[in-house]
Design an enzyme around this catalytic site. Structure first.
Site, PDB file in Angstrom:
ATOM      1  N   GLY A   1      -4.850 -28.775  35.989  1.00 28.19           N
ATOM      2  CA  GLY A   1      -5.857 -28.509  37.024  1.00 28.19           C
ATOM      3  C   GLY A   1      -6.248 -29.776  37.770  1.00 28.19           C
TER       4      GLY A   1
ATOM      5  N   GLU B   1       5.159 -36.928  37.218  1.00 27.22           N
ATOM      6  CA  GLU B   1       5.449 -35.707  37.959  1.00 27.22           C
ATOM      7  C   GLU B   1       6.349 -36.011  39.138  1.00 27.22           C
ATOM      8  OE1 GLU B   1       2.943 -32.018  39.946  1.00 27.22           O
ATOM      9  OE2 GLU B   1       2.012 -33.966  39.725  1.00 27.22           O
TER      10      GLU B   1
ATOM     11  N   GLU C   1       4.213 -38.041  53.263  1.00 32.40           N
ATOM     12  CA  GLU C   1       3.390 -39.026  53.972  1.00 32.40           C
ATOM     13  C   GLU C   1       2.699 -39.964  52.981  1.00 32.40           C
ATOM     14  OE1 GLU C   1       3.443 -35.784  54.640  1.00 32.40           O
ATOM     15  OE2 GLU C   1       4.296 -35.760  56.647  1.00 32.40           O
TER      16      GLU C   1
END
Lengths: 399, 373, 399, 373
Positions: free
Chosen positions: C139, C255, C383
């Site tokens: 989360g 990740e 970006e």
């Protein structure tokens, strides 16, 4: 379509008169395309004509008042209306007449003086310009003020009856041959944009000196211009004190549109024709299968760009108008021109990579290629134009 | 094989960097150009390079060389790319020496390599005949007349052609393409120097009834085509190493300028649009470095997929150097357009190097063909 | 090379043991490539095995301690060293063994707990993970905190012996099937990065609810997760109060590297092979002459990218290291994957544009294509990665 | 001719915009999709469109049409591009009606056009047979048997094929390609609806020994190829008008989002990298608008260079719509990936429209061929 004979309108009559006059007065040699610098007449104190025809043509046009047909007669122009002025230009283009004089005075200073100058200044400077007596150059950029033009530092200090100017300008094209320079100078250090004034300076004044700039493409018309305690009379200020930025912006928009159109004239042959001739085709297909889509994409973009210019002009005529269009055209046009020369170089192969030798046309292609890299820098960088499009057209916020 | 330099290679690179910084910075190229140097490179500097063994890195020890390999040579080339050093490394080491290594007989090697290894003989390749790189199209002929051959034809883009001692000439013989070692002073040869955009040497070389002995044949008659491709693939990779040096240097100079140049009261490197363009260039350059190292290793390991690696490398490196050199000039702005500022030298070298041994278009096409489409 | 018989080294012996054990214990069906979601075992309170083999394989690996071979034994791992761990993974790959369990607990929470958790937390949570008892979800993101993750607003208010959590998370993958969630929550509104804490929350607690998110590609594992006055014991805080950002950054790097490698597995066939088969060739040249250079350029970039990953790993092994390399790989890898699917779609033609029907593989290609658009958004947008490269690697200044 | 709309065209555009905003916003397409509408468009809405004359803009007054021309039709298409409205405008007006206008005899026109003009008959084109647009490759045959033809073959990507009343079928006859008008209910026709990524209709249509009378022939036998190209060029331009509407809308929504969405305490539209990308898109879109208007005018003026204009336009518009739809999703970020947000609908429509009547690759190739290289 009607079959009855109609009387020519006054405007048609005028067109015929112009055509006849030009046919009679423009020497044949002055109807040939410009081949080199020599074919241009710049005027000025040291200006010389390259030949008799050039002189005759300038003098005839000057007599006629058509050096700048639409400027008022009292300022050395022809006093023609908008429509008539257009007809003169159209007929000159039709016959292929060269411009009688090439002049930053006409192209840049003139519009500024007409809009912002005093009556006295107009009567003094404009006739000198159309008569080809004074050659002007432009003094905007400085070494530390590129895209951020308004950060310029060349100062003009008020000494009561005159200013004293100190500082350095760069990219002053043809400053080494010019008689006068129109400059942006700082008259107030506290305000940035609001501390700039527009000043006219005689380059014969003591303390003014110039030095040519060599570019990556070789020799160039650009100079550095230095001001070392230069005395300038107060009446040489154009417009209000500290309001020069308004004049600068007005002129920059002019310049941007000119540069956007760069590359229109130098290589007349369509790019794909160059490709076909230099690379050859097999079964109707270009011999470089990887370059082929690049050339096609470029050609499509170029045609679309040209159509867009036409559309915008048509819209302006129809009373619609795209805000910061000149930034869009300047950006896109110069990027297209750079891309074109990349493709020309790729097609040229070893010939395009040579720098010297008659066999290689003295490296003309390589030098032109190098020169195009400046297109997206001069007259406001591509980055500045994109900023303008983003902010003024799209309304995107500043931080 | 690990994609890193070993200690020896790293040391060679470091010493090359130091030497070149001292002896051949970009300023040296400007001087050669402005003084219109007749050789187009500094002879004395070449002697020093040879003394350091740079002429014989790829020559086997039995012929007086160091047998250091192409990964090592690539490091030196990369460093010369940073300084834009003009030298016979491309013409003589990458092309000439490689040709002899690949095609010459033992006798020929014994006669030539020890001299070349000392830097006392220059050999270059005379191959291309048309405006764009096209090694298949050879119209120069070598007709057998008794014990000799007679050469006729015209070669272009012969690197260092006006100062070389010998040419390796590709010519058509009865049964295919053959390579010949030809003395530059032979009767019937006329050489016209061509100064390129990057101020370096090339030449147009005309062969008119040049009589050469049968012993000048390099390799077997008619078997030259495969050798030429191999020489070229090695040269493409070596040149790519030089180009990676140039792009790295141009990029580093541009990033430094972005940090230093102020506009609107801040360094222009703080503008996000320029930051992203710089970051994208960084990524492309990293890819180029990987390709070059992988390809250099493949030469030394004599890997079979060299042609495809060479084309991948030359294509990617050419396109990236084009991007980086353009962005360099653009980000330097007006000052980048002046001859005084050195960034323009990188732009000019970039375009010549792109064309040399086939540009990106040539190699993308070749890569696709080699991949079966 | 020697011809004498040598004794195997201990590491070679270990490799043989692993190999033999895997051969003996991994059911043949568990050595097939993953075909659908069903082939994955996720564990958790409601986790069920798809079949007997899946169960047997998980249990054998769990008994052996190889669910996570390198975690310490006291935390439910196998206690293996780095080298041995690698051998187990290599041998599993060699045999094509499936992972016995798919688990965010192993991949994401585990590393965070090992580095930042208390001894008690490690002993409590990690064995539950390797035993497949508890399924975790993540989360982080919130509707108004995308790239600017640190602006998150879900609050955990200190109520003495517990926190009360209120707010909303998005992009909580598989939240609807997870038992616990690890969250970033705001514990101080005055500080931005310094007001974030890392909290573990049992999703069975009153006030936690989830709702699935449909993507442009169709159904997705993503959910929104809502917290409405959720009571969380204080011991569920990981690391120090208000120091959660450090843990988040640590995990984001993990990740990023995972997502950078996306698309490695889904289409095994090289792109040009797909092109040759779907478009055909004529005289050895692809039938679409315009797509051909695009495919070649993409293939070169892809191979160069893969070589660069190898080079970077070799450099890391050799003790050199590229600073923010994961940002570069994440950016470039996801952009490559997006470009690949644009090419796949162009090659697929009408088939790639279809969305339904067995004949069109139920729009698989179009849906995968749509899904790839998220690659450059999730795990930090392109970006943001470019910002990181510009600032951390190139050292370009902030304004 | 001035590249601006005249007053009538401008009025038509404005009224179309208002109607579509009211009756067929993007939400309407979502509803058709989610309810799995059997027709794939709103029949009632189509009736209203027809009442406003949209079905007969390009039909001559003598056959009950408005003879308004393609510039006018293009304005409506552009507006339907903004709202992503599914309707038979492409299949029936751009393809079917154009085919009849170009190829049918007066008798056929008298029989068909007045009904089509009222929106009471739908006609579409059944042309493509392979996965990618390839109008030259036609394997469907029409064999003459006495006074009839017998059709055999399979057509793909037949727009609105499952709801059309008639097909214009391209088939090989003895002496070339011919066009036939075929009733969709004829024996031997099987139609399989294919829902595309953009939730619009296409169909695969199988013709198995479909017997049709000789009077079904449109135009002269064997002379269909040129007509097909002309129909397609008109359709390419008309579809490009729709695509320009889509890109304009997607771009405007993206720019609005850039102004509204805050990250790091500021609107993301204040980031220069995004500003420059937006500005570049603006330029490309302007070019597309110019090409479409120029090309629409060229249809009405029956200009000879229509093929080259059509390919330029479809190529440029396809590439720009790809760019703009990708940037739209990227700039919307995570929310752009959700089905709830409408920007994704533009991405999906973009990709189907790109493929329809030839993608950018097809048209760049065709443009180059038409230009002689």
């Amino acid at each position: 379509m009607t079959t009855t004979t109609e009387m020519p309108t006054p405007i048609e009559t005028f067109r015929m008169e112009v055509r006849n006059w030009l046919e009679a007065n423009c020497p044949t040699s002055m109807r040939q395309p410009i081949k080199s610098e020599k074919d241009l007449y710049w005027g000025g104190r040291n200006g010389t004509f390259a030949n008799e025809d050039q002189k005759a043509w300038f003098e005839a046009m000057y007599e006629k008042g058509w050096i700048v047909p639409h400027w008022p007669k009292e300022y050395g122009g022809g006093g023609l209306g908008k429509e008539e002025n257009k007809i003169v230009l159209q007929e000159m283009a039709r016959l292929g007449c060269r411009k009688p004089i090439t002049s930053f005075g006409i192209w840049m200073l003139g519009p500024a003086l007409l809009k912002f100058g005093s009556e006295e200044q107009k009567r003094h400077y404009l006739p000198e310009i159309t008569a080809g007596k004074i050659r002007w150059c432009q003094g905007y950029s400085e070494p530390n003020a590129g895209s951020d033009l308004a950060s310029l530092a060349t100062s003009a200090v008020d000494m009561g009856d005159h200013y004293v100017v100190n500082g350095q300008k760069v990219w002053t094209s043809y400053a080494d041959n010019a008689d006068w320079i129109f400059c942006l100078v700082r008259t107030n250090k506290e305000a940035k944009h609001g501390g700039i004034s527009f000043l006219l300076i005689d380059m014969a004044t003591q303390g003014v000196s110039t030095s040519p700039i060599k570019l990556i493409s070789g020799k160039s018309p650009f100079c550095e211009t230095f001001f070392d305690n230069v005395k300038v009379p107060k009446e040489n200020l154009v417009g209000e004190l500290n309001r020069g930025w308004t004049i600068a912006k007005y002129l920059l928009t002019h310049e941007r549109e000119m540069i956007g159109g760069i590359g229109e004239t130098d290589v007349k042959k369509p790019l794909h024709q160059v490709a076909i001739e230099s690379l050859g085709t097999e079964n109707g297909t270009l011999n470089d299968p990887i370059l082929r889509p690049d050339i096609a994409r470029w050609s499509i973009d170029k045609m679309a760009y040209d159509i867009t210019i036409k559309r915008t002009m048509d819209e302006v005529k129809a009373g619609q108008s795209l805000g910061a269009a000149s930034s869009f055209f300047k950006y896109y046009g110069t990027e297209l021109n750079k891309a074109k020369y990349e493709l020309m170089l790729a097609m040229g192969g070893y010939n395009g990579a040579a720098w010297e030798g008659e066999e290689f046309n003295y490296g003309q292609l390589a030098r032109q290629f190098c020169r195009t890299k400046g297109n997206s820098i001069e007259g406001g960088t591509s980055e500045v134009q994109l900023n303008i499009v983003a902010k003024r057209i799209l309304g995107l916020p500043s931080k | 094989m690990a994609l890193i330099l070993n200690e020896e290679q790293q040391m060679l690179k470091t010493s090359a960097k130091e030497f070149l910084k001292e002896r051949a910075p970009v300023e040296a190229l400007r001087k050669l150009r402005d003084e219109r140097s007749e050789t187009g490179f500094d002879r004395q500097m070449w002697n020093e390079m040879a003394e350091m063994g740079w002429a014989c890195l790829t020559i086997s020890e039995s012929y007086g060389g160091l047998d250091f390999g192409y990964v090592g040579l690539g490091q030196i080339l990369e460093e010369t790319g940073r300084t834009l050093t003009a030298s016979p490394l491309i013409s003589n080491v990458l092309l000439g020496t490689t040709a002899i290594n690949l095609a010459a007989s033992n006798t020929q090697k014994e006669a030539l390599l020890p001299i070349i290894a000392e830097g006392k003989m220059l050999v270059t390749l005379a191959l291309d005949e048309s405006t764009r790189h096209n090694p298949i199209q050879i119209n120069t002929t070598a007709s057998k007349e008794g014990d000799s051959y007679v050469l006729n034809g015209k070669k272009v883009m012969v690197l260092d052609g006006h100062v070389t001692d010998k040419f390796v000439v590709a010519a058509k013989t009865e049964n295919g393409v053959s390579l010949f070692l030809v003395d530059a002073k032979s009767d019937g040869i006329s050489i016209q120097r061509v100064i390129m955009m990057d101020s370096r040497n090339s030449a147009t070389v005309q062969f008119e009834n040049v009589k050469i002995s049968a012993s000048s044949l390099l390799g077997e008659e008619g078997q030259g085509a495969a050798t030429i491709e191999k020489i070229l693939d090695i040269a493409r990779i070596g040149l790519s190493a030089e180009m990676v040096g140039s792009m790295t240097e141009a990029f580093e100079r541009t990033v430094a300028y972005l940090k230093e140049r102020k506009q609107f009261g801040v360094p222009i490197g703080s503008f996000q649009a320029l930051q992203h363009r710089a970051a994208q260039m960084f990524c492309e350059i990293e890819l180029c470095k990987s390709l070059v190292l992988k390809s250099l290793q493949a030469i030394d390991a004599n890997e079979e997929n060299l042609p495809i690696l060479a084309s991948m490398t030359k294509a990617k490196v050419s396109e990236t150097l084009q991007l980086v050199s353009n962005e360099g000039v653009q980000m330097f702005g007006g000052i980048g357009m002046t001859d005084d500022e050195e960034i323009g030298f990188f732009l000019k070298r970039a375009r010549v190097a792109q064309q040399t041994f086939g540009d990106a278009n040539y190699h993308i096409d070749r890569f696709a063909k080699l991949s079966g489409y």
